[in-house]
Design a protein around this motif. Structure first.
Motif, PDB file in Angstrom:
ATOM      1  N   UNK A  43     -39.070  16.814   8.545  1.00 12.02           N
ATOM      2  CA  UNK A  43     -37.816  16.933   9.285  1.00 12.02           C
ATOM      3  C   UNK A  43     -36.900  17.883   8.528  1.00 12.02           C
ATOM      4  N   UNK A  44     -36.245  18.787   9.256  1.00  8.74           N
ATOM      5  CA  UNK A  44     -35.345  19.744   8.615  1.00  8.74           C
ATOM      6  C   UNK A  44     -34.204  20.106   9.564  1.00  8.74           C
ATOM      7  N   UNK A  45     -32.995  20.342   9.031  1.00 11.35           N
ATOM      8  CA  UNK A  45     -31.892  20.777   9.896  1.00 11.35           C
ATOM      9  C   UNK A  45     -32.113  22.193  10.438  1.00 11.35           C
ATOM     10  N   UNK A  46     -32.857  23.030   9.662  1.00  9.57           N
ATOM     11  CA  UNK A  46     -33.080  24.409  10.090  1.00  9.57           C
ATOM     12  C   UNK A  46     -34.398  24.917   9.529  1.00  9.57           C
ATOM     13  N   UNK A  47     -35.190  25.576  10.386  1.00 11.00           N
ATOM     14  CA  UNK A  47     -36.445  26.174   9.946  1.00 11.00           C
ATOM     15  C   UNK A  47     -36.473  27.635  10.380  1.00 11.00           C
ATOM     16  N   UNK A  48     -36.813  28.519   9.441  1.00 14.01           N
ATOM     17  CA  UNK A  48     -36.975  29.944   9.715  1.00 14.01           C
ATOM     18  C   UNK A  48     -38.444  30.278   9.541  1.00 14.01           C
ATOM     19  N   UNK A  49     -39.039  30.970  10.519  1.00 20.46           N
ATOM     20  CA  UNK A  49     -40.453  31.321  10.447  1.00 20.46           C
ATOM     21  C   UNK A  49     -40.587  32.827  10.266  1.00 20.46           C
ATOM     22  N   UNK A  50     -41.275  33.216   9.183  1.00 22.51           N
ATOM     23  CA  UNK A  50     -41.535  34.623   8.868  1.00 22.51           C
ATOM     24  C   UNK A  50     -43.042  34.858   8.995  1.00 22.51           C
ATOM     25  N   UNK A  51     -43.475  35.419  10.118  1.00 20.10           N
ATOM     26  CA  UNK A  51     -44.900  35.622  10.361  1.00 20.10           C
ATOM     27  C   UNK A  51     -45.368  37.027  10.029  1.00 20.10           C
ATOM     28  N   UNK A  52     -44.456  37.997  10.001  1.00 19.34           N
ATOM     29  CA  UNK A  52     -44.839  39.396   9.777  1.00 19.34           C
ATOM     30  C   UNK A  52     -44.945  39.772   8.304  1.00 19.34           C
ATOM     31  N   UNK A  53     -44.726  38.824   7.407  1.00 15.43           N
ATOM     32  CA  UNK A  53     -44.810  39.098   5.975  1.00 15.43           C
ATOM     33  C   UNK A  53     -46.280  39.142   5.531  1.00 15.43           C
ATOM     34  N   UNK A  54     -46.539  39.763   4.356  1.00 18.49           N
ATOM     35  CA  UNK A  54     -47.903  39.753   3.805  1.00 18.49           C
ATOM     36  C   UNK A  54     -48.350  38.321   3.555  1.00 18.49           C
ATOM     37  N   UNK A 107     -36.150  36.579  10.370  1.00 12.33           N
ATOM     38  CA  UNK A 107     -37.234  35.680  10.795  1.00 12.33           C
ATOM     39  C   UNK A 107     -37.644  35.948  12.239  1.00 12.33           C
ATOM     40  N   UNK A 108     -38.903  35.660  12.548  1.00 13.89           N
ATOM     41  CA  UNK A 108     -39.391  35.813  13.916  1.00 13.89           C
ATOM     42  C   UNK A 108     -38.915  34.658  14.796  1.00 13.89           C
ATOM     43  N   UNK A 109     -38.676  33.510  14.177  1.00 11.28           N
ATOM     44  CA  UNK A 109     -38.234  32.348  14.941  1.00 11.28           C
ATOM     45  C   UNK A 109     -37.276  31.511  14.103  1.00 11.28           C
ATOM     46  N   UNK A 110     -36.283  30.936  14.756  1.00  9.78           N
ATOM     47  CA  UNK A 110     -35.319  30.038  14.110  1.00  9.78           C
ATOM     48  C   UNK A 110     -35.274  28.755  14.930  1.00  9.78           C
ATOM     49  N   UNK A 111     -35.387  27.617  14.248  1.00 10.16           N
ATOM     50  CA  UNK A 111     -35.325  26.322  14.935  1.00 10.16           C
ATOM     51  C   UNK A 111     -34.304  25.428  14.233  1.00 10.16           C
ATOM     52  N   UNK A 112     -33.442  24.808  15.001  1.00  2.00           N
ATOM     53  CA  UNK A 112     -32.451  23.869  14.464  1.00  2.00           C
ATOM     54  C   UNK A 112     -32.885  22.438  14.763  1.00  2.00           C
ATOM     55  N   UNK A 113     -32.548  21.519  13.846  1.00  3.67           N
ATOM     56  CA  UNK A 113     -32.886  20.096  13.992  1.00  3.67           C
ATOM     57  C   UNK A 113     -34.349  19.942  14.384  1.00  3.67           C
ATOM     58  N   UNK A 114     -35.221  20.372  13.497  1.00  4.98           N
ATOM     59  CA  UNK A 114     -36.646  20.474  13.802  1.00  4.98           C
ATOM     60  C   UNK A 114     -37.441  19.346  13.148  1.00  4.98           C
ATOM     61  N   UNK A 115     -38.399  18.784  13.885  1.00  6.46           N
ATOM     62  CA  UNK A 115     -39.316  17.767  13.367  1.00  6.46           C
ATOM     63  C   UNK A 115     -40.733  18.211  13.676  1.00  6.46           C
ATOM     64  N   UNK A 116     -41.582  18.180  12.658  1.00  2.00           N
ATOM     65  CA  UNK A 116     -42.972  18.581  12.807  1.00  2.00           C
ATOM     66  C   UNK A 116     -43.854  17.433  12.338  1.00  2.00           C
TER      67      UNK A 116
END
Length: 196
Positions: free
Chosen positions: A71-82, A49-58
């Motif tokens: 709300x999530x304990x962990x979020x992984x962001x994949x921006x370089x994928x198709x 992943x390009x970014x990893x966030x723990x204890x995240x609220x959006x």
């Protein structure tokens, strides 16, 4: 003739400075030989992943009105994928609010994914959604099409209402599941509710 301590320190400083300049020049020339793709692959391995966030609220808002909170304990962001996406490997909770900021419904799952271009959420494992009336939906796999305001699944689903339980394989509904269409219904189960 003997050199003083001061002269020896000055010579050592000059030697260290020359070594530092020489080292920087070597590093700079080595960097020039690498291409951008090599540097990128070294700094970001493929599939990571390009970014990893723990204890995240959006918090999602529209026209300055809060619509829902994720709300999530962990979020992984994949921006370089198709198909760029956010992944919630340790589960997610989405709370929907009315204009008075009261929670009117929520969705919980042990795993989630958000496909950004489609504005589509995929929820898996122990998915539970509760609407404003208190009806509860349970399934193991659910899609929430936020753009078209539809939720659906091809798997077994159970909807527990005030006086009946609907269940079947596959369904489609609005996010509040007021307009539920079961694809393969297995018949409602009715029960008496005692009014107090």
């Amino acid at each position: 003739m003997q050199k003083s301590k001061f002269q020896i320190l000055e010579i050592n400083k000059i030697i260290k400075s020359i070594a530092a300049i020489f080292g920087a020049a070597m590093l700079f020339s080595a960097c020039q030989k690498n291409n951008v793709e090599q540097i990128k692959s070294f700094s970001h391995p493929e599939g990571a992943p390009e970014m990893v966030a723990d204890s995240f609220t959006l918090i999602y808002s529209d026209s300055s009105i809060v619509r829902f909170k994720l709300t999530t304990p962990k979020m992984l962001i994949y921006e370089d994928e198709k198909e760029p996406y956010k992944e919630f490997p340790n589960g997610m909770l989405v709370e929907k609010f009315n204009t008075d900021l009261q929670i009117i419904s929520y969705l919980r799952a042990d795993y989630g994914k958000h496909y950004e271009k489609k504005d589509l959420y995929e929820c898996k494992h122990n998915v539970v959604a509760i609407n404003e009336k208190g009806d509860t939906l349970k399934t193991n796999h659910l899609f929430w099409d936020e753009k078209n305001e539809r939720i659906y699944s091809d798997e077994y689903v159970q909807i527990i209402g005030k006086d009946q339980i609907l269940h079947g394989t596959g369904f489609e509904s609005d996010p509040q599941f007021f307009d539920v269409e079961l694809t393969n219904p297995q018949g409602p189960i009715y029960f008496d509710v005692e009014e107090e």
